[in-house]
Design a protein around this motif. Structure first.
Motif, PDB file in Angstrom:
ATOM      1  N   VAL A 108       1.910 -10.211   1.176  1.00 40.50           N
ATOM      2  CA  VAL A 108       1.531 -11.395   0.398  1.00 40.50           C
ATOM      3  C   VAL A 108       0.938 -10.985  -0.949  1.00 40.50           C
ATOM      4  O   VAL A 108       1.244 -11.582  -1.995  1.00 40.50           O
ATOM      5  CB  VAL A 108       0.540 -12.258   1.206  1.00 40.50           C
ATOM      6  CG1 VAL A 108      -0.062 -13.350   0.324  1.00 40.50           C
ATOM      7  CG2 VAL A 108       1.234 -12.882   2.391  1.00 40.50           C
ATOM      8  N   ILE A 109       0.102  -9.971  -0.958  1.00 41.79           N
ATOM      9  CA  ILE A 109      -0.502  -9.526  -2.211  1.00 41.79           C
ATOM     10  C   ILE A 109       0.567  -8.984  -3.157  1.00 41.79           C
ATOM     11  O   ILE A 109       0.531  -9.218  -4.372  1.00 41.79           O
ATOM     12  CB  ILE A 109      -1.585  -8.466  -1.928  1.00 41.79           C
ATOM     13  CG1 ILE A 109      -2.742  -9.095  -1.153  1.00 41.79           C
ATOM     14  CG2 ILE A 109      -2.109  -7.860  -3.219  1.00 41.79           C
ATOM     15  CD1 ILE A 109      -3.766  -8.090  -0.660  1.00 41.79           C
ATOM     16  N   ALA A 110       1.549  -8.262  -2.616  1.00 41.55           N
ATOM     17  CA  ALA A 110       2.623  -7.731  -3.459  1.00 41.55           C
ATOM     18  C   ALA A 110       3.456  -8.860  -4.069  1.00 41.55           C
ATOM     19  O   ALA A 110       3.806  -8.818  -5.255  1.00 41.55           O
ATOM     20  CB  ALA A 110       3.518  -6.797  -2.638  1.00 41.55           C
ATOM     21  N   VAL A 111       3.786  -9.885  -3.267  1.00 43.67           N
ATOM     22  CA  VAL A 111       4.561 -11.013  -3.786  1.00 43.67           C
ATOM     23  C   VAL A 111       3.759 -11.774  -4.839  1.00 43.67           C
ATOM     24  O   VAL A 111       4.300 -12.202  -5.872  1.00 43.67           O
ATOM     25  CB  VAL A 111       4.972 -11.941  -2.632  1.00 43.67           C
ATOM     26  CG1 VAL A 111       5.591 -13.229  -3.167  1.00 43.67           C
ATOM     27  CG2 VAL A 111       5.959 -11.241  -1.719  1.00 43.67           C
ATOM     28  N   LEU A 112       2.475 -11.933  -4.613  1.00 40.74           N
ATOM     29  CA  LEU A 112       1.619 -12.591  -5.607  1.00 40.74           C
ATOM     30  C   LEU A 112       1.597 -11.800  -6.912  1.00 40.74           C
ATOM     31  O   LEU A 112       1.623 -12.377  -8.009  1.00 40.74           O
ATOM     32  CB  LEU A 112       0.206 -12.755  -5.045  1.00 40.74           C
ATOM     33  CG  LEU A 112      -0.796 -13.514  -5.917  1.00 40.74           C
ATOM     34  CD1 LEU A 112      -0.307 -14.929  -6.189  1.00 40.74           C
ATOM     35  CD2 LEU A 112      -2.169 -13.540  -5.247  1.00 40.74           C
TER      36      LEU A 112
END
Length: 260
Positions: free
Chosen positions: A143-147
């Protein structure tokens, strides 16, 4: 007649003032060639970081898990995984370098079985070599990477608007977006490192016994580190372009103004 003449003259003056105002407004939004060139160089640097970021997030060579070579067997097992899926491979020991104690590297040809992590669909943990993933940590890293990718795309849009529409105020927004995306990718890398440590420690008690493993980080993670640093550098360059001119420049007289 005098009244109509004054009316037309006033109308003409009003149109001229509006035309002058429009030209002045357009002139304020136009970039100088030197400033435009600097922004384009910063955008090129950020584009390199963006390409590395997309390559890192989209591939699964973040870490390799290698079993030790077993005597009397012609094959050995290895695996590589990323944010979204894992691939287990059965390699021929004849292909493994002679000085290597463990199976691998995973890029060697062999029988591969790649599957996406189940916790993205059914919410179940995945099992790799009798070890269980910790889905909360893996999900947080993804999720952090996609954000980070979303913020990076917003930064690219802001810089494109600066170059195409002359919206100079968006330059600061783009700088913040690129810097934030670089930080988010670094956080994602650190969270993924914790997920790897959790995977190695969560050994299943069920038979067969879990094999001994070693791990090594691979080129996808290297792309992620490089992308983070380049995006941070690009954000810093854009931020410098938003600062006022260097105040010490007025203290240093140019050579042409020196007294004879």
């Amino acid at each position: 007649m005098m009244m109509w003449s004054n009316f037309f003259m006033q109308e003409e003056d009003r149109r001229r003032r509006e035309a002058v105002g429009r030209r002045l407004a357009q002139g304020q939004h136009q970039l100088t060639p030197e400033r435009e060139g600097k922004i384009k160089l910063g955008l090129l640097l950020s584009a390199v970081g963006s390409t590395l970021a997309v390559l890192a997030v989209g591939t699964e060579f973040w870490v390799e898990l290698n079993t030790y070579k077993t005597n009397g067997s012609a094959i050995c097992d290895a695996a590589h995984l990323g944010l979204w899926k894992m691939c287990t491979k059965r390699l021929w020991q004849a292909d493994v370098p002679a000085g290597r104690d463990t199976c691998g590297p995973a890029e060697l040809p062999g029988e591969a079985n790649c599957t996406y992590f189940k916790f993205f669909t059914t919410g179940e943990n995945a099992r790799i070599f009798q070890r269980t993933t910790k889905k909360e940590v893996n999900l947080a890293a993804a999720v952090i990477a996609v954000l980070g990718l979303a913020v990076m795309a917003l930064g690219c849009l802001c810089i494109i608007m600066v170059l195409s529409k002359g919206a100079d105020f968006l330059l600061r927004v783009g700088a913040v977006c690129f810097g934030l995306s670089g930080l988010l990718l670094l956080v994602s890398l650190e969270v993924f490192r914790h997920s790897v440590q959790a995977l190695l420690q969560r050994v299943s008690p069920e038979p067969p016994p879990a094999p001994a493993l070693t791990y090594e980080y691979s080129w996808s993670l290297g792309c992620g580190v490089g992308a983070s640093l380049v995006l941070l550098l690009g954000g810093g360059c854009f931020l410098l372009l938003t600062l006022p001119p260097w105040p010490w420049g007025s203290l240093c007289p140019k050579q042409g103004h020196r007294a004879a």
